[in-house]
Design a protein around this motif. Structure first.
Motif, PDB file in Angstrom:
ATOM      1  N   GLU A 166       0.829  -1.188   0.000  1.00 32.53           N
ATOM      2  CA  GLU A 166       0.000   0.000   0.000  1.00 32.53           C
ATOM      3  C   GLU A 166       0.874   1.253   0.000  1.00 32.53           C
ATOM      4  O   GLU A 166       2.056   1.185   0.317  1.00 32.53           O
ATOM      5  N   ALA A 167       0.293   2.399  -0.359  1.00 32.56           N
ATOM      6  CA  ALA A 167       1.058   3.641  -0.471  1.00 32.56           C
ATOM      7  C   ALA A 167       1.718   3.975   0.855  1.00 32.56           C
ATOM      8  O   ALA A 167       1.068   4.426   1.794  1.00 32.56           O
ATOM      9  N   LEU A 168       3.040   3.764   0.940  1.00 28.58           N
ATOM     10  CA  LEU A 168       3.752   3.934   2.197  1.00 28.58           C
ATOM     11  C   LEU A 168       4.067   5.391   2.509  1.00 28.58           C
ATOM     12  O   LEU A 168       4.534   5.696   3.609  1.00 28.58           O
ATOM     13  N   GLU A 169       3.840   6.301   1.538  1.00 28.29           N
ATOM     14  CA  GLU A 169       4.001   7.707   1.867  1.00 28.29           C
ATOM     15  C   GLU A 169       2.862   8.211   2.745  1.00 28.29           C
ATOM     16  O   GLU A 169       2.958   9.287   3.355  1.00 28.29           O
ATOM     17  N   ASP A 170       1.790   7.431   2.814  1.00 30.76           N
ATOM     18  CA  ASP A 170       0.674   7.749   3.708  1.00 30.76           C
ATOM     19  C   ASP A 170       1.032   7.262   5.116  1.00 30.76           C
ATOM     20  O   ASP A 170       1.341   6.081   5.336  1.00 30.76           O
ATOM     21  N   ALA A 171       1.002   8.158   6.078  1.00 31.59           N
ATOM     22  CA  ALA A 171       1.418   7.826   7.446  1.00 31.59           C
ATOM     23  C   ALA A 171       0.562   6.709   8.035  1.00 31.59           C
ATOM     24  O   ALA A 171       1.070   5.832   8.750  1.00 31.59           O
ATOM     25  N   ALA A 172      -0.739   6.703   7.743  1.00 34.22           N
ATOM     26  CA  ALA A 172      -1.623   5.677   8.297  1.00 34.22           C
ATOM     27  C   ALA A 172      -1.246   4.300   7.774  1.00 34.22           C
ATOM     28  O   ALA A 172      -1.185   3.316   8.533  1.00 34.22           O
ATOM     29  N   ASN A 173      -1.005   4.196   6.447  1.00 35.02           N
ATOM     30  CA  ASN A 173      -0.600   2.915   5.874  1.00 35.02           C
ATOM     31  C   ASN A 173       0.745   2.458   6.440  1.00 35.02           C
ATOM     32  O   ASN A 173       0.963   1.273   6.711  1.00 35.02           O
TER      33      ASN A 173
ATOM     34  N   ALA B  31      11.459   0.399  -2.011  1.00 34.49           N
ATOM     35  CA  ALA B  31      12.568  -0.289  -1.344  1.00 34.49           C
ATOM     36  C   ALA B  31      13.096   0.506  -0.155  1.00 34.49           C
ATOM     37  O   ALA B  31      13.358  -0.042   0.925  1.00 34.49           O
ATOM     38  N   GLU B  32      13.246   1.827  -0.298  1.00 34.82           N
ATOM     39  CA  GLU B  32      13.803   2.640   0.772  1.00 34.82           C
ATOM     40  C   GLU B  32      12.868   2.676   1.976  1.00 34.82           C
ATOM     41  O   GLU B  32      13.311   2.540   3.127  1.00 34.82           O
ATOM     42  N   ALA B  33      11.555   2.840   1.714  1.00 33.66           N
ATOM     43  CA  ALA B  33      10.594   2.892   2.813  1.00 33.66           C
ATOM     44  C   ALA B  33      10.558   1.564   3.570  1.00 33.66           C
ATOM     45  O   ALA B  33      10.484   1.532   4.805  1.00 33.66           O
ATOM     46  N   LEU B  34      10.627   0.435   2.844  1.00 35.57           N
ATOM     47  CA  LEU B  34      10.612  -0.871   3.489  1.00 35.57           C
ATOM     48  C   LEU B  34      11.901  -1.101   4.277  1.00 35.57           C
ATOM     49  O   LEU B  34      11.882  -1.724   5.344  1.00 35.57           O
ATOM     50  N   SER B  35      13.021  -0.594   3.731  1.00 38.28           N
ATOM     51  CA  SER B  35      14.284  -0.753   4.446  1.00 38.28           C
ATOM     52  C   SER B  35      14.233  -0.069   5.803  1.00 38.28           C
ATOM     53  O   SER B  35      14.779  -0.567   6.792  1.00 38.28           O
ATOM     54  N   GLU B  36      13.569   1.102   5.855  1.00 38.21           N
ATOM     55  CA  GLU B  36      13.439   1.799   7.131  1.00 38.21           C
ATOM     56  C   GLU B  36      12.594   1.004   8.129  1.00 38.21           C
ATOM     57  O   GLU B  36      12.735   1.187   9.342  1.00 38.21           O
TER      58      GLU B  36
END
Length: 602
Positions: free
Chosen positions: A538-545, A577-582
């Motif tokens: 899901e859109a990981l730039e969304d804080a809720a997701n 990839a970057e968001a998941l790495s965090e």
């Protein structure tokens, strides 16, 4: 030059098909006269100083002032008419013939009125001249102006028939009235008659020119329309082929994946496995035909893209040798590569994918049609700046007529291709691709001896081949014991493929289709790693997701409190990839690289 646009650097548009000869002549005549406007201004400017000097000594001052006022009025009306006429000229052909005729008529009357004003002014000046010492000079100036009006009326026959004689009548009548001896009148009449005769000849010549120009423009537009239709047809054909290829390829790919999945369960059943192997081979063959047909149509339409770069031709040859080694072995043929003619410096220039495509076709043909003997790939440097790559075989050979037919599209040699399927496009496509890369293809053959097909590519002595890719490092420290892996996949076929890969590596799998089910399984059994293959997150730039995914990951890790849980996600691209790495998740890009998966699990 554009007759229907004030910009005189363009080409005029022809009248609609079926327009009469008179319409064409009138339209182009008005255009030609309109273009003479700058020259008329120059003609007037050159004669005005002489006219003013003569009228000052031959006419009263008030009459000279009246003539100047008439000139100002005439030029003002003339420029207004000229501007309105320009705005009524169309830069493209008007499809409605009635509208086109109406525009022509409107321009006709406007230009006739502008010319008529100057003709009437000249008539008034000629008839107002009285007897005096400079009368002859002034009348000769009026005669010159009449000749100018005749010349500027020549492009349109109607103007020449009406304005020309009227302009000539004033000076002639005035000279006859003032010169009773006729000393000047007779030469003036002769000159006016000659001017009118030359104007009629010029008008006749211009009419033929109008018709010829209109016919040429009409033919040019027809050729352009045919070219546009041909391009549209080619684009539509290529688009259709791309659609058909994509859809059929998708279907074949699905069948291939199912067969591959079934093949893993047939290792101890030789007969069924043979049938599956045959089906897979046929699918590969059909896919090759689809790709070749699409590429051939794309190349014929001139829409294929070529990326010319320096190539490591030695590495490419080694790769081809490895690719066709099994086929040569199954057919009992020897396949060799001779690189002794490869220069030590420089590199060939070409599109790596297309060069490999051409050579793969030449090698597959040689192996397919050669019953016994050998196939050799040979590299030679040619003095004219090419590197030749030859494929030599000991096959049945071809005659000269068969060799010429072999390069024609959709043509197959019945004597040698009997029993072999194909579209007959490989050599035709190879020739088109080689020409797009600045190279060439050719062949020599002798019946019952063998054939030699070659690809010549431009060779640059100053170019450097790209560096070879580094050999993949094998992690020798990876544990040799099996792992317990929790597999989360929402596609049953993809789940079966991944499970087969993991079990082939010696791991044990627990499979789930949802995250909730995965948590339940992780609570019941110990897990070393979790492999997620559910497509994009899901859109990981969304804080809720992001918070929701982080909470699920924390719950998953909590089920294995005594161990460090390795979580891996398979992604179609690298956007997340970057968001998941965090979040502590390692991303692997699809398609799956087995060595990368081994390292990630290790």
């Amino acid at each position: 030059m554009n007759a229907f646009n004030p910009n005189l650097s363009r080409t005029p548009a022809p009248l609609p098909r079926g327009a009469s000869r008179d319409s064409v002549v009138l339209d182009y005549g008005l255009i030609a006269q309109w273009r003479l406007a700058p020259y008329a201004l120059g003609f007037f400017g050159m004669g005005l100083p002489l006219f003013l000097w003569t009228t000052q000594v031959a006419l009263p001052v008030w009459l000279t002032g009246l003539f100047m006022l008439l000139f100002i009025i005439n030029w003002t009306v003339f420029m207004i008419m000229k501007g309105q006429t320009a705005r009524r000229m169309t830069p493209v052909p008007v499809p409605d013939a009635a509208i086109r005729r109406a525009l022509i008529r409107e321009r006709l009357w406007r230009q006739w009125l502008a010319g008529g004003l100057w003709t009437l002014t000249l008539l008034a000046i000629s008839l107002s001249i009285g007897a005096g010492p400079h009368t002859a000079t002034l009348l000769l100036l009026c005669a010159g102006a009449a000749v100018g009006i005749i010349f500027f009326s020549a492009p349109v026959l109607l103007f020449l028939l009406t304005l020309g004689p009227l302009a000539a009548a004033g000076p002639v009548f005035a000279l006859y009235h003032l010169d009773s001896s006729g000393t000047l009148a007779q030469p003036m009449i002769g000159g006016m008659a000659l001017a009118l005769a030359m104007a009629f000849i010029l008008n006749r010549h211009m009419q033929e020119h109008y018709l010829l120009e209109n016919a040429q423009l009409d033919a040019a537009l027809e050729r352009e329309a045919i070219r546009a239709d041909t391009e549209a047809l080619n684009e539509a054909r290529v688009a259709l082929m791309e659609t058909l290829s994509r859809e059929v390829q998708s279907g074949l790919k699905g069948v291939e994946q199912n067969l591959l999945q079934g093949l893993t369960h047939l290792t101890r059943a030789p007969a069924p496995r043979q049938y599956v192997d045959a089906a897979l081979a046929e699918i590969t063959h059909l896919q090759t035909i689809l790709v070749t047909t699409l590429d051939n149509d794309t190349a014929a339409a001139g829409q294929i893209e070529i990326d010319l770069q320096p190539l490591d031709i030695e590495l490419l040859a080694e790769r081809l040798m490895a690719q066709f080694a099994d086929l040569a072995r199954t057919r009992g043929l020897a396949i060799t590569c001779n690189m002794q003619g490869l220069p030590t410096e420089g590199a060939v220039r070409g599109d790596e994918h297309r060069v490999e495509q051409i050579l793969a076709h030449l090698l597959s043909n040689a192996l397919l049609y050669t019953q016994q003997g050998r196939v050799e790939l040979k590299l030679l440097h040619l003095p004219e700046g090419y590197l030749r790559i030859e494929v030599v075989d000991s096959g049945p050979g071809l005659s000269e007529d068969e060799l010429a037919l072999a390069f024609a599209p959709h043509s197959r040699i019945l004597r040698t291709s009997s029993g072999h399927s194909g579209a007959g496009l490989g050599l035709s496509l190879s020739r088109s691709l080689s020409e797009l890369m600045g190279g060439r293809t050719g062949a020599e053959s002798t019946l019952d001896v063998g054939s030699k097909f070659w690809l010549d590519l431009p060779f640059d002595r100053h170019a450097k081949a790209p560096p070879r890719p580094a050999e993949p490092e094998v992690d020798e420290t990876a544990p040799d014991h099996s792992l317990r892996i929790l597999l989360i996949a929402n596609d049953s076929l993809r789940a079966a493929q991944l499970r087969d890969v993991l079990e082939h590596q010696g791991h044990k799998c627990l499979t789930s289709t949802t995250r909730e089910r995965a948590l339940t399984l992780a609570r019941k059994a110990p897990v070393d790693a979790c492999l997620i293959s559910t497509g994009p997150f899901e859109a990981l730039e969304d804080a809720a997701n992001r918070e929701k995914l982080a909470a699920w990951l924390e719950s998953l890790r909590a089920t294995q409190a005594d161990a460090h849980l390795n979580i891996i996600a398979l992604l179609p691209d690298g956007l997340q990839a970057e968001a998941l790495s965090e979040l502590g998740v390692r991303a692997l890009l699809m398609p799956l690289n087995r060595e990368a998966l081994v390292r990630a699990l290790a």
